[in-house]
Design an enzyme around this catalytic site. Structure first.
Site, PDB file in Angstrom:
ATOM      1  N   ALA A  66      39.874  30.395  37.209  1.00 30.65           N
ATOM      2  CA  ALA A  66      38.875  30.986  36.328  1.00 30.65           C
ATOM      3  C   ALA A  66      39.306  32.427  36.066  1.00 30.65           C
ATOM      4  O   ALA A  66      40.036  33.011  36.870  1.00 30.65           O
ATOM      5  CB  ALA A  66      37.514  30.955  37.013  1.00 30.65           C
ATOM      6  N   GLY A 112      40.173  27.394  39.668  1.00 30.34           N
ATOM      7  CA  GLY A 112      39.699  26.525  38.592  1.00 30.34           C
ATOM      8  C   GLY A 112      40.801  25.667  37.969  1.00 30.34           C
ATOM      9  O   GLY A 112      40.515  24.611  37.399  1.00 30.34           O
ATOM     10  N   GLU A 115      41.090  22.818  40.238  1.00 32.86           N
ATOM     11  CA  GLU A 115      39.839  22.062  40.084  1.00 32.86           C
ATOM     12  C   GLU A 115      39.859  21.222  38.802  1.00 32.86           C
ATOM     13  O   GLU A 115      39.345  20.109  38.774  1.00 32.86           O
ATOM     14  CB  GLU A 115      38.649  23.033  40.105  1.00 32.86           C
ATOM     15  CG  GLU A 115      38.447  23.634  41.504  1.00 32.86           C
ATOM     16  CD  GLU A 115      37.415  24.735  41.551  1.00 32.86           C
ATOM     17  OE1 GLU A 115      37.617  25.764  40.860  1.00 32.86           O
ATOM     18  OE2 GLU A 115      36.404  24.588  42.259  1.00 32.86           O
ATOM     19  N   GLU A 135      40.071  31.090  46.373  1.00 41.31           N
ATOM     20  CA  GLU A 135      38.838  31.844  46.110  1.00 41.31           C
ATOM     21  C   GLU A 135      38.372  32.705  47.276  1.00 41.31           C
ATOM     22  O   GLU A 135      37.868  33.810  47.063  1.00 41.31           O
ATOM     23  CB  GLU A 135      37.709  30.891  45.691  1.00 41.31           C
ATOM     24  CG  GLU A 135      37.830  30.372  44.263  1.00 41.31           C
ATOM     25  CD  GLU A 135      38.695  29.137  44.123  1.00 41.31           C
ATOM     26  OE1 GLU A 135      39.419  28.784  45.072  1.00 41.31           O
ATOM     27  OE2 GLU A 135      38.655  28.524  43.047  1.00 41.31           O
TER      28      GLU A 135
HETATM   29  N1  CAA Z   1      42.162  35.552  36.018  1.00 40.70           N
HETATM   30  C1  CAA Z   1      42.470  36.576  35.198  1.00 40.70           C
HETATM   31  N2  CAA Z   1      43.717  37.010  34.999  1.00 40.70           N
HETATM   32  C2  CAA Z   1      44.699  36.379  35.686  1.00 40.70           C
HETATM   33  C3  CAA Z   1      44.457  35.317  36.572  1.00 40.70           C
HETATM   34  C4  CAA Z   1      43.105  34.897  36.724  1.00 40.70           C
HETATM   35  N3  CAA Z   1      42.755  33.880  37.524  1.00 40.70           N
HETATM   36  N4  CAA Z   1      45.621  34.925  37.115  1.00 40.70           N
HETATM   37  C5  CAA Z   1      46.587  35.711  36.580  1.00 40.70           C
HETATM   38  N5  CAA Z   1      46.029  36.595  35.713  1.00 40.70           N
HETATM   39  C6  CAA Z   1      46.701  37.608  34.912  1.00 40.70           C
HETATM   40  C7  CAA Z   1      47.140  38.798  35.789  1.00 40.70           C
HETATM   41  O1  CAA Z   1      46.072  39.693  36.006  1.00 40.70           O
HETATM   42  C8  CAA Z   1      48.237  39.380  34.935  1.00 40.70           C
HETATM   43  O2  CAA Z   1      47.649  40.099  33.882  1.00 40.70           O
HETATM   44  P1  CAA Z   1      48.219  41.577  33.461  1.00 40.70           P
HETATM   45  O3  CAA Z   1      49.642  41.286  33.030  1.00 40.70           O
HETATM   46  O4  CAA Z   1      47.317  41.985  32.344  1.00 40.70           O
HETATM   47  O5  CAA Z   1      48.121  42.416  34.696  1.00 40.70           O
HETATM   48  C9  CAA Z   1      48.889  38.137  34.310  1.00 40.70           C
HETATM   49  O6  CAA Z   1      47.919  37.098  34.389  1.00 40.70           O
HETATM   50  C10 CAA Z   1      50.140  37.682  35.043  1.00 40.70           C
HETATM   51  O7  CAA Z   1      49.811  37.494  36.413  1.00 40.70           O
HETATM   52  P2  CAA Z   1      50.598  38.234  37.624  1.00 40.70           P
HETATM   53  O8  CAA Z   1      51.223  39.492  37.144  1.00 40.70           O
HETATM   54  O9  CAA Z   1      49.640  38.320  38.769  1.00 40.70           O
HETATM   55  O10 CAA Z   1      51.720  37.148  37.906  1.00 40.70           O
HETATM   56  P3  CAA Z   1      52.498  36.940  39.296  1.00 40.70           P
HETATM   57  O11 CAA Z   1      53.641  36.044  38.984  1.00 40.70           O
HETATM   58  O12 CAA Z   1      52.749  38.233  39.987  1.00 40.70           O
HETATM   59  O13 CAA Z   1      51.435  36.122  40.218  1.00 40.70           O
HETATM   60  C11 CAA Z   1      49.771  34.435  40.636  1.00 40.70           C
HETATM   61  C12 CAA Z   1      51.015  34.844  39.831  1.00 40.70           C
HETATM   62  C13 CAA Z   1      50.133  34.250  42.103  1.00 40.70           C
HETATM   63  C14 CAA Z   1      49.260  33.122  40.049  1.00 40.70           C
HETATM   64  C15 CAA Z   1      48.699  35.556  40.517  1.00 40.70           C
HETATM   65  O14 CAA Z   1      48.516  35.851  39.124  1.00 40.70           O
HETATM   66  C16 CAA Z   1      47.347  35.192  41.076  1.00 40.70           C
HETATM   67  O15 CAA Z   1      47.180  35.214  42.297  1.00 40.70           O
HETATM   68  N6  CAA Z   1      46.371  34.873  40.210  1.00 40.70           N
HETATM   69  C17 CAA Z   1      45.008  34.610  40.609  1.00 40.70           C
HETATM   70  C18 CAA Z   1      44.861  33.262  41.261  1.00 40.70           C
HETATM   71  C19 CAA Z   1      43.445  33.070  41.730  1.00 40.70           C
HETATM   72  O16 CAA Z   1      42.947  33.758  42.591  1.00 40.70           O
HETATM   73  N7  CAA Z   1      42.763  32.080  41.121  1.00 40.70           N
HETATM   74  C20 CAA Z   1      41.396  31.756  41.460  1.00 40.70           C
HETATM   75  C21 CAA Z   1      40.490  32.395  40.470  1.00 40.70           C
HETATM   76  S1  CAA Z   1      38.793  32.291  40.956  1.00 40.70           S
HETATM   77  C22 CAA Z   1      38.247  30.779  40.452  1.00 40.70           C
HETATM   78  O17 CAA Z   1      39.005  29.972  39.925  1.00 40.70           O
HETATM   79  C23 CAA Z   1      36.788  30.575  40.712  1.00 40.70           C
HETATM   80  C24 CAA Z   1      36.268  29.204  40.515  1.00 40.70           C
HETATM   81  O18 CAA Z   1      36.570  28.265  41.243  1.00 40.70           O
HETATM   82  C25 CAA Z   1      35.210  29.002  39.554  1.00 40.70           C
END
Ligand code: CAA
Length: 258
Positions: A66, A112, A115, A135
């Protein structure tokens, strides 16, 4: 509906949907969820489309979760609403569609994103895929059915381990866990998904939709409602503020437990 965040096409009985926000690693914001709902509903009602293949754009991510930046300032009620609406429009919707959905997982499937794959009827992945429900590292819990569907697919023990550690698993481990049914080189992913789709295309669409309903009927639990409630509650904690802020600031979260 004009789509800005997804691409769709229809070919030889298969409907293709590609989530197309590669710069945000295809993270699911509100608009993308609404567009996905609209495209899935349209294909579900189209008798020419007998299987749907869902994938992500680019070579890095299926869906990285998400959209954290969109919900990080939400309060408890908005958090609850986010989960409830998302489950209604996308995750429960996919699971209960009459037309089967194959998730072709082409990279990260996190939060998500995993999911969404878990709600799909069949999951095939590329070798570079990585899955996880991270999460709790953000101070929240999976809110789009992950606490229920992961446990249903991999068993309670492995689901507890994956959710509580927030760690990712590689494609090979996810295959062993039963999250994926096949793992192939990235360049063969769509062809492999098409081959599976072509086997489904030979069968009775009516019987397929009955089979989906029958299989799903054994898996409805009260847990989905509990998950929405607890997801909302997490939004009022200091840990949630810290976890999401740390993500945006690209630093390690320091949780107080409050
Ligand atoms: N939401 C918003 N933006 C996201 C994102 C997310 N879930 N995942 C990645 N991005 C964005 C980053 O912020 C970044 O944006 P900027 O270039 O503007 O800074 C861009 O995508 C590229 O990501 P990274 O620079 O972080 O890429 P990386 O290769 O260094 O890392 C990754 C990749 C490990 C997937 C890392 O991006 C990450 O950990 N992402 C988040 C994963 C996460 O926590 N997901 C769960 C979300 S919560 C959820 O899903 C709740 C639910 O159940 C309802």
């Amino acid at each position: 509906m004009e789509y800005q965040n997804i691409l769709t096409k229809k070919e030889s009985g298969i409907g293709y949907i590609t989530i197309n926000r590669p710069k945000q690693l295809n993270a699911l914001n509100k608009q993308t969820i609404e567009e996905l709902h609209s495209a899935l509903k349209k294909f579900n009602n189209d008798t020419e489309v007998r299987v749907i293949i869902l994938t992500g754009s680019g070579e890095k991510a299926f869906v990285a979760g998400a959209d954290i930046k969109e919900f990080m300032n939400f309060n408890s009620e908005q958090g609850r609403e986010l989960a409830a609406k998302g489950q209604e429009l996308l995750f429960d919707f996919v699971e209960n569609m009459e037309t089967p959905v194959i998730a072709a997982v082409n990279g990260f499937a996190l939060g998500g994103g995993l999911e969404l794959a878990l709600a799909s009827h069949i999951r095939i992945a590329s070798e570079n895929a990585k899955v996880g429900l991270p999460e709790v590292s953000l101070g929240v819990i999976p809110g789009y059915g992950g606490t229920q569907r992961l446990a249903q697919i991999v068993g309670k023990g492995r689901a507890m381990e994956m959710i509580l550690t927030a760690e990712m698993k590689d494609a090979e481990t996810a295959l062993e866990y039963g999250i994926f049914t096949q793992v192939v080189p990235l360049e063969n992913l769509m062809e492999t998904a098409r081959k599976t789709a072509s086997k489904i295309l030979k069968n009775s669409p009516k019987a397929i939709s009955f089979a989906i309903q029958a299989i799903n009927s054994g898996f409805y639990t009260k847990g989905f409602v509990k998950e929405i409630e607890l997801f909302g509650q997490a939004f009022s904690t200091e840990d949630f503020k810290e976890g999401t802020t740390a993500f945006v600031e690209r630093r390690k979260a320091e949780f107080s437990g409050k």
